[in-house]
Design a protein around this motif. Structure first.
Motif, PDB file in Angstrom:
ATOM      1  N   PRO A  58       0.834  -1.217   0.000  1.00 18.28           N
ATOM      2  CA  PRO A  58       0.000   0.000   0.000  1.00 18.28           C
ATOM      3  C   PRO A  58       0.862   1.259   0.000  1.00 18.28           C
ATOM      4  CG  PRO A  58      -0.780  -1.582   1.628  1.00 18.28           C
ATOM      5  CD  PRO A  58       0.554  -2.081   1.168  1.00 18.28           C
ATOM      6  N   VAL A  59       0.368   2.295  -0.687  1.00 21.00           N
ATOM      7  CA  VAL A  59       1.124   3.536  -0.859  1.00 21.00           C
ATOM      8  C   VAL A  59       0.223   4.743  -0.592  1.00 21.00           C
ATOM      9  CG1 VAL A  59       2.359   4.999  -2.517  1.00 21.00           C
ATOM     10  CG2 VAL A  59       2.677   2.525  -2.571  1.00 21.00           C
ATOM     11  N   LEU A  81       6.430   9.382  -1.816  1.00 21.70           N
ATOM     12  CA  LEU A  81       5.727   8.118  -1.598  1.00 21.70           C
ATOM     13  C   LEU A  81       5.973   7.624  -0.175  1.00 21.70           C
ATOM     14  CD1 LEU A  81       6.885   6.345  -4.878  1.00 21.70           C
ATOM     15  CD2 LEU A  81       4.653   7.392  -4.507  1.00 21.70           C
ATOM     16  N   ARG A  82       4.926   7.209   0.492  1.00 20.55           N
ATOM     17  CA  ARG A  82       5.058   6.503   1.770  1.00 20.55           C
ATOM     18  C   ARG A  82       4.538   5.086   1.577  1.00 20.55           C
ATOM     19  NH1 ARG A  82       4.187   9.399   7.229  1.00 20.55           N
ATOM     20  NH2 ARG A  82       6.277  10.009   6.531  1.00 20.55           N
ATOM     21  N   LEU A  83       5.428   4.121   1.753  1.00 24.30           N
ATOM     22  CA  LEU A  83       5.106   2.719   1.552  1.00 24.30           C
ATOM     23  C   LEU A  83       4.839   2.064   2.905  1.00 24.30           C
ATOM     24  CD1 LEU A  83       8.004   1.995  -0.960  1.00 24.30           C
ATOM     25  CD2 LEU A  83       5.676   2.717  -1.481  1.00 24.30           C
ATOM     26  N   ASP A  84       3.727   1.361   3.001  1.00 23.13           N
ATOM     27  CA  ASP A  84       3.348   0.674   4.243  1.00 23.13           C
ATOM     28  C   ASP A  84       3.930  -0.738   4.210  1.00 23.13           C
ATOM     29  OD1 ASP A  84       2.179  -0.176   6.572  1.00 23.13           O
ATOM     30  OD2 ASP A  84       0.141  -0.296   5.761  1.00 23.13           O
ATOM     31  N   ALA A  89       6.740   2.310   8.067  1.00 20.73           N
ATOM     32  CA  ALA A  89       6.658   3.300   6.990  1.00 20.73           C
ATOM     33  C   ALA A  89       8.022   3.498   6.340  1.00 20.73           C
ATOM     34  CB  ALA A  89       6.143   4.629   7.530  1.00 20.73           C
ATOM     35  N   ALA A  90       8.027   3.579   5.018  1.00 20.40           N
ATOM     36  CA  ALA A  90       9.242   3.845   4.247  1.00 20.40           C
ATOM     37  C   ALA A  90       8.922   4.931   3.234  1.00 20.40           C
ATOM     38  CB  ALA A  90       9.724   2.588   3.543  1.00 20.40           C
ATOM     39  N   ASP A  91       9.736   5.984   3.203  1.00 20.03           N
ATOM     40  CA  ASP A  91       9.485   7.121   2.324  1.00 20.03           C
ATOM     41  C   ASP A  91      10.467   7.144   1.159  1.00 20.03           C
ATOM     42  OD1 ASP A  91       7.500   7.869   4.053  1.00 20.03           O
ATOM     43  OD2 ASP A  91       8.597   9.552   4.924  1.00 20.03           O
ATOM     44  N   ASN A 197      12.645   7.472   7.482  1.00 16.76           N
ATOM     45  CA  ASN A 197      11.833   6.318   7.051  1.00 16.76           C
ATOM     46  C   ASN A 197      12.488   5.692   5.820  1.00 16.76           C
ATOM     47  OD1 ASN A 197       9.838   7.036   9.046  1.00 16.76           O
ATOM     48  ND2 ASN A 197       9.107   8.609   7.652  1.00 16.76           N
ATOM     49  N   VAL A 198      13.417   4.782   6.063  1.00 14.10           N
ATOM     50  CA  VAL A 198      14.280   4.243   5.007  1.00 14.10           C
ATOM     51  C   VAL A 198      13.632   3.034   4.338  1.00 14.10           C
ATOM     52  CG1 VAL A 198      16.587   3.335   4.515  1.00 14.10           C
ATOM     53  CG2 VAL A 198      16.283   5.058   6.279  1.00 14.10           C
ATOM     54  N   LEU A 199      13.835   2.903   3.030  1.00 16.62           N
ATOM     55  CA  LEU A 199      13.327   1.749   2.299  1.00 16.62           C
ATOM     56  C   LEU A 199      13.950   0.464   2.835  1.00 16.62           C
ATOM     57  CD1 LEU A 199      13.527   2.958  -1.424  1.00 16.62           C
ATOM     58  CD2 LEU A 199      11.490   2.827   0.010  1.00 16.62           C
ATOM     59  N   PRO A 200      13.167  -0.588   3.052  1.00 15.84           N
ATOM     60  CA  PRO A 200      13.726  -1.859   3.525  1.00 15.84           C
ATOM     61  C   PRO A 200      14.806  -2.386   2.580  1.00 15.84           C
ATOM     62  CG  PRO A 200      11.340  -1.889   3.718  1.00 15.84           C
ATOM     63  CD  PRO A 200      11.699  -0.643   2.953  1.00 15.84           C
ATOM     64  N   GLY A 201      15.942  -2.717   3.147  1.00 15.00           N
ATOM     65  CA  GLY A 201      17.033  -3.267   2.351  1.00 15.00           C
ATOM     66  C   GLY A 201      17.866  -2.222   1.641  1.00 15.00           C
ATOM     67  N   ALA A 202      17.561  -0.939   1.858  1.00 16.28           N
ATOM     68  CA  ALA A 202      18.302   0.138   1.185  1.00 16.28           C
ATOM     69  C   ALA A 202      19.060   0.956   2.216  1.00 16.28           C
ATOM     70  CB  ALA A 202      17.354   1.038   0.408  1.00 16.28           C
ATOM     71  N   GLY A 203      20.339   1.142   1.985  1.00 15.59           N
ATOM     72  CA  GLY A 203      21.127   2.018   2.829  1.00 15.59           C
ATOM     73  C   GLY A 203      21.331   3.363   2.155  1.00 15.59           C
TER      74      GLY A 203
END
Length: 221
Positions: A58-59, A81-84, A89-91, A197-203
Motif C-alpha cells: 500500500p502507498v 511516496l510513503r510505503l506501508d 513506513a518507508a518514504d 523512514n528508510v526503504l527496507p534493504g536500502a542504505g
C-alpha cells in the motif's frame, strides 16, 4: 568540513531563507494527496529487498510542484511516496530529472506530471552497489496540482538503474486522488522524510546524507 557537508549547509541556508517567507512548506507548497499500491513483479536484482521481492505494498503519496509557480507554468515535479511495509513506513522522494546520463542528475521543469521522468536523483546503497530509482507515466497524463482531475488514475512504471546503467523495470505504481467530502481533490499535511523512514534493504551513503540532513532537520521544525 567535507565539501558535501559544506554544500549541504549552503542548501540549508537557502532553505531557511525560503522558510522565512513560507513557514509551512518552503518548497513544494501545493500538492495533491494520492493513494494506491506498488506492485512489484520481480526481475533483475537491484540489491534492494523491497524492489526484488514480488508483492503488493500500500502507498500514500503526494504529487507537488517545487517552486509553486501558477498552474500551467513549468515547474519541477515532485512525487513523495510513503510505503506501508512489514518493517513500518518507508518514504521515497522522486523529482523530475533527465532520464539518460548525465541528465538523470539534473532537475527538469514540466507543466504536467505525465510529461516528467522522475528519479531519486541521488543513489541508495543496495547490496550490489549504488541504485537510482525512477518512475515514468505508463498511461494517461493525470495533470498537475491545480489541474488534477478528481477521476484521474495515474499508472507509472517503477524502475531502477546503476548510476550510469540502463533502467530496469521492477514494478508498477497505481495511484488515484483522495477526495474530500465534497468530491474535490485535496492536499495533505503529511510530511515525508527518507532519512528517517528508510526503504527496507536500502542504505544511504554518507555524502548523500550530508547533502540533505541539514535541510531535512529544518523542515521538521
Amino acid at each position: 568540513m567535507r565539501p558535501t557537508s559544506a554544500l549541504g549547509r549552503l542548501f540549508a541556508a537557502g532553505f531557511a531563507a525560503v522558510k522565512a517567507v513560507r513557514p509551512d512548506r518552503p518548497i513544494h507548497p501545493q500538492g495533491v494527496l494520492l493513494s494506491g499500491a506498488l506492485e512489484v513483479a520481480g526481475g533483475p536484482a537491484s540489491g534492494i529487498a523491497l524492489l526484488d521481492s514480488p508483492g503488493i505494498t500500500p502507498v500514500t503519496a503526494r504529487l507537488s510542484r517545487s517552486a509553486g509557480f501558477p498552474p500551467g507554468w513549468p515547474d519541477v515535479i515532485g512525487l513523495a511516496l510513503r510505503l506501508d511495509t512489514d518493517d513500518g513506513a518507508a518514504d521515497l522522494l522522486l523529482a523530475s530529472t533527465g532520464w539518460r546520463v548525465p541528465g538523470r542528475f539534473a532537475l527538469t521543469m514540466h507543466r504536467t506530471a505525465g510529461a516528467a521522468r522522475l528519479t531519486s536523483l541521488m543513489p541508495y546503497r543496495g547490496s550490489n552497489g549504488p541504485v537510482l530509482l525512477g518512475a515514468r507515466t505508463a498511461g494517461t497524463d493525470p495533470g498537475a496540482p491545480g489541474r488534477f482531475r478528481p477521476d484521474a488514475r495515474w499508472d507509472l512504471e517503477l524502475l531502477w538503474a546503476a548510476p550510469r546503467g540502463s533502467w530496469q523495470r521492477c514494478g508498477t505504481l497505481r495511484l488515484a486522488p483522495v477526495l474530500d467530502a465534497g468530491g474535490r481533490v485535496q492536499d495533505t499535511p503529511l510530511r515525508f522524510d527518507p532519512l528517517l523512514n528508510v526503504l527496507p534493504g536500502a542504505g544511504t551513503y554518507a555524502w548523500t546524507r550530508a547533502l540533505r540532513e541539514h535541510s531535512y532537520r529544518l523542515a521538521r521544525r
